[in-house]
Design a protein around this motif. Structure first.
Motif, PDB file in Angstrom:
ATOM      1  N   GLY A  71       0.803  -1.218   0.000  1.00 28.56           N
ATOM      2  CA  GLY A  71       0.000   0.000   0.000  1.00 28.56           C
ATOM      3  C   GLY A  71       0.837   1.270   0.000  1.00 28.56           C
ATOM      4  N   GLY A  72       0.243   2.319  -0.508  1.00 32.62           N
ATOM      5  CA  GLY A  72       0.857   3.641  -0.475  1.00 32.62           C
ATOM      6  C   GLY A  72       2.254   3.700  -1.064  1.00 32.62           C
ATOM      7  N   LYS A  73       3.141   4.404  -0.360  1.00 33.51           N
ATOM      8  CA  LYS A  73       4.507   4.632  -0.848  1.00 33.51           C
ATOM      9  C   LYS A  73       5.472   3.510  -0.496  1.00 33.51           C
ATOM     10  CE  LYS A  73       4.021   9.560  -0.920  1.00 33.51           C
ATOM     11  NZ  LYS A  73       4.661  10.848  -0.771  1.00 33.51           N
ATOM     12  N   VAL A  74       4.953   2.398   0.023  1.00 30.21           N
ATOM     13  CA  VAL A  74       5.822   1.273   0.391  1.00 30.21           C
ATOM     14  C   VAL A  74       5.419  -0.021  -0.314  1.00 30.21           C
ATOM     15  CG1 VAL A  74       6.464   2.229   2.635  1.00 30.21           C
ATOM     16  CG2 VAL A  74       4.432   0.779   2.469  1.00 30.21           C
ATOM     17  N   ASP A  75       4.632   0.068  -1.366  1.00 29.98           N
ATOM     18  CA  ASP A  75       4.091  -1.127  -2.007  1.00 29.98           C
ATOM     19  C   ASP A  75       5.123  -1.815  -2.913  1.00 29.98           C
ATOM     20  OD1 ASP A  75       0.993  -2.176  -2.451  1.00 29.98           O
ATOM     21  OD2 ASP A  75       2.399  -2.749  -4.047  1.00 29.98           O
ATOM     22  N   THR A  76       5.571  -2.972  -2.478  1.00 28.87           N
ATOM     23  CA  THR A  76       6.581  -3.729  -3.218  1.00 28.87           C
ATOM     24  C   THR A  76       6.119  -4.069  -4.633  1.00 28.87           C
ATOM     25  OG1 THR A  76       7.501  -4.651  -1.196  1.00 28.87           O
ATOM     26  CG2 THR A  76       7.940  -5.863  -3.202  1.00 28.87           C
ATOM     27  N   TYR A  77       4.880  -4.468  -4.785  1.00 30.77           N
ATOM     28  CA  TYR A  77       4.358  -4.837  -6.105  1.00 30.77           C
ATOM     29  C   TYR A  77       4.357  -3.628  -7.035  1.00 30.77           C
ATOM     30  CZ  TYR A  77       1.324  -7.084  -9.572  1.00 30.77           C
ATOM     31  OH  TYR A  77       0.806  -7.617 -10.725  1.00 30.77           O
ATOM     32  N   ASP A  78       3.886  -2.495  -6.547  1.00 34.82           N
ATOM     33  CA  ASP A  78       3.862  -1.269  -7.353  1.00 34.82           C
ATOM     34  C   ASP A  78       5.258  -0.757  -7.672  1.00 34.82           C
ATOM     35  OD1 ASP A  78       1.106  -1.339  -7.390  1.00 34.82           O
ATOM     36  OD2 ASP A  78       0.841   0.276  -5.930  1.00 34.82           O
ATOM     37  N   ARG A  79       6.247  -1.155  -6.882  1.00 37.76           N
ATOM     38  CA  ARG A  79       7.647  -0.776  -7.143  1.00 37.76           C
ATOM     39  C   ARG A  79       8.301  -1.716  -8.164  1.00 37.76           C
ATOM     40  NH1 ARG A  79      11.009  -0.821  -1.876  1.00 37.76           N
ATOM     41  NH2 ARG A  79      12.593  -0.267  -3.411  1.00 37.76           N
ATOM     42  N   TYR A  80       7.605  -2.747  -8.589  1.00 35.57           N
ATOM     43  CA  TYR A  80       8.126  -3.725  -9.548  1.00 35.57           C
ATOM     44  C   TYR A  80       9.384  -4.405  -9.006  1.00 35.57           C
ATOM     45  CZ  TYR A  80       4.893  -1.340 -12.636  1.00 35.57           C
ATOM     46  OH  TYR A  80       3.760  -0.794 -13.182  1.00 35.57           O
ATOM     47  N   VAL A  81       9.286  -4.900  -7.779  1.00 36.52           N
ATOM     48  CA  VAL A  81      10.409  -5.615  -7.176  1.00 36.52           C
ATOM     49  C   VAL A  81      10.259  -7.095  -7.525  1.00 36.52           C
ATOM     50  CG1 VAL A  81      11.570  -6.248  -5.029  1.00 36.52           C
ATOM     51  CG2 VAL A  81      10.666  -3.924  -5.326  1.00 36.52           C
ATOM     52  N   TYR A  82      11.326  -7.631  -8.122  1.00 34.01           N
ATOM     53  CA  TYR A  82      11.335  -9.012  -8.594  1.00 34.01           C
ATOM     54  C   TYR A  82      12.520  -9.783  -8.017  1.00 34.01           C
ATOM     55  CZ  TYR A  82       9.238  -6.564 -12.728  1.00 34.01           C
ATOM     56  OH  TYR A  82       8.531  -5.782 -13.582  1.00 34.01           O
ATOM     57  N   ILE A  83      12.420 -11.089  -8.134  1.00 32.46           N
ATOM     58  CA  ILE A  83      13.585 -11.969  -8.107  1.00 32.46           C
ATOM     59  C   ILE A  83      13.790 -12.294  -9.579  1.00 32.46           C
ATOM     60  CG2 ILE A  83      14.528 -14.192  -7.375  1.00 32.46           C
ATOM     61  CD1 ILE A  83      12.516 -14.069  -4.982  1.00 32.46           C
ATOM     62  N   GLY A  88      26.436 -11.834  -5.457  1.00 34.11           N
ATOM     63  CA  GLY A  88      27.018 -11.865  -4.117  1.00 34.11           C
ATOM     64  C   GLY A  88      27.408 -10.478  -3.636  1.00 34.11           C
ATOM     65  N   GLU A  89      27.528  -9.538  -4.564  1.00 31.68           N
ATOM     66  CA  GLU A  89      27.836  -8.159  -4.175  1.00 31.68           C
ATOM     67  C   GLU A  89      26.595  -7.293  -4.416  1.00 31.68           C
ATOM     68  OE1 GLU A  89      30.067  -5.821  -7.578  1.00 31.68           O
ATOM     69  OE2 GLU A  89      30.941  -7.818  -7.396  1.00 31.68           O
ATOM     70  N   PRO A  90      26.443  -6.183  -3.696  1.00 31.46           N
ATOM     71  CA  PRO A  90      25.301  -5.289  -3.938  1.00 31.46           C
ATOM     72  C   PRO A  90      25.320  -4.816  -5.392  1.00 31.46           C
ATOM     73  CG  PRO A  90      26.403  -4.732  -1.882  1.00 31.46           C
ATOM     74  CD  PRO A  90      27.277  -5.734  -2.582  1.00 31.46           C
ATOM     75  N   LEU A  91      24.201  -4.990  -6.079  1.00 31.52           N
ATOM     76  CA  LEU A  91      24.224  -4.792  -7.529  1.00 31.52           C
ATOM     77  C   LEU A  91      22.938  -4.215  -8.107  1.00 31.52           C
ATOM     78  CD1 LEU A  91      25.991  -5.423 -10.054  1.00 31.52           C
ATOM     79  CD2 LEU A  91      25.008  -7.715 -10.042  1.00 31.52           C
ATOM     80  N   SER A  92      21.812  -4.413  -7.455  1.00 29.71           N
ATOM     81  CA  SER A  92      20.525  -4.100  -8.075  1.00 29.71           C
ATOM     82  C   SER A  92      19.989  -2.723  -7.680  1.00 29.71           C
ATOM     83  CB  SER A  92      19.494  -5.174  -7.706  1.00 29.71           C
ATOM     84  OG  SER A  92      18.969  -4.956  -6.415  1.00 29.71           O
ATOM     85  N   ALA A  93      18.823  -2.420  -8.243  1.00 30.65           N
ATOM     86  CA  ALA A  93      18.082  -1.204  -7.897  1.00 30.65           C
ATOM     87  C   ALA A  93      16.885  -1.584  -7.026  1.00 30.65           C
ATOM     88  CB  ALA A  93      17.646  -0.493  -9.168  1.00 30.65           C
ATOM     89  N   GLY A  94      17.045  -2.633  -6.209  1.00 32.15           N
ATOM     90  CA  GLY A  94      15.997  -3.063  -5.284  1.00 32.15           C
ATOM     91  C   GLY A  94      15.580  -4.515  -5.436  1.00 32.15           C
ATOM     92  N   CYS A  95      15.810  -5.081  -6.602  1.00 35.71           N
ATOM     93  CA  CYS A  95      15.422  -6.473  -6.843  1.00 35.71           C
ATOM     94  C   CYS A  95      16.430  -7.443  -6.234  1.00 35.71           C
ATOM     95  CB  CYS A  95      15.316  -6.728  -8.346  1.00 35.71           C
ATOM     96  SG  CYS A  95      13.933  -5.859  -9.126  1.00 35.71           S
TER      97      CYS A  95
END
Length: 178
Positions: free
Chosen positions: A124-136, A146-153
């Motif tokens: 919901g709101g400004k914290v919605d993972t689905y609306d942020r398009y967060v994937y594996i 193994g190193e930090p690499l993504s934009a949230g996924c």
């Protein structure tokens, strides 16, 4: 392993949600994804998460914490390394793309689209993972897993992701912790 199971159990109890038989535990700091079935660890995979600190806020580009579910499984039957645009296979392997895209982190192989289960935290709101398009999903930078690499996924190697994709279903839970 007990610590991992305890964290998942507490998350389910806190939210009053029935656990799923299959679930994933993503540990940001350890850069691992653990796959459990029937409470037993089946397999652990190395992953990459965000280059930025963990965050559930839209626009933060941080990997969101908390209890999620697999909302959609996309890409079944596609070859390893297939590039997706707007969740649609492009028909091209990442190696076929111009060098200009080699620096960007492409969405490849398979997509497990996540939906938050915690209202106000990752739903919901400004914290919605689905609306942020967060994937594996897969990446064109497998050597850097193994190193930090993504934009949230959560990023995985193609063959690891295909194996996981074939083992999980829509509705299976995913807990992301520091």
């Amino acid at each position: 392993m007990e610590f991992s199971l305890e964290r998942v159990t507490k998350a389910h109890e806190r939210l009053g949600i029935k656990p799923t038989d299959r679930f994933l535990l993503v540990r940001i700091g350890a850069a691992t994804l653990q796959f459990f079935r029937g409470g037993e660890l089946v397999k652990a995979h190395p992953v990459s998460t965000s280059k930025r600190p963990p965050s559930n806020l839209k626009g933060s580009l941080g990997t969101p914490r908390g209890l999620h579910e697999i909302a959609e499984r996309i890409g079944a039957g596609q070859p390893p390394g297939m590039v997706f645009k707007s969740r649609v296979p492009t028909g091209r392997h990442f190696a076929e793309l111009p060098d200009a895209t080699a620096d960007s982190n492409l969405i490849t192989t398979r997509i497990l689209w996540l939906r938050g289960l915690e209202p106000g935290i990752n739903r919901g709101g400004k914290v919605d993972t689905y609306d942020r398009y967060v994937y594996i999903h897969g990446t064109n930078h497998e050597a850097r897993i193994g190193e930090p690499l993504s934009a949230g996924c959560v990023l995985m190697r193609s063959l690891d992701l295909i194996e996981l994709f074939d083992a999980v279903r829509v509705g299976d839970h995913v807990l992301i912790v520091d």
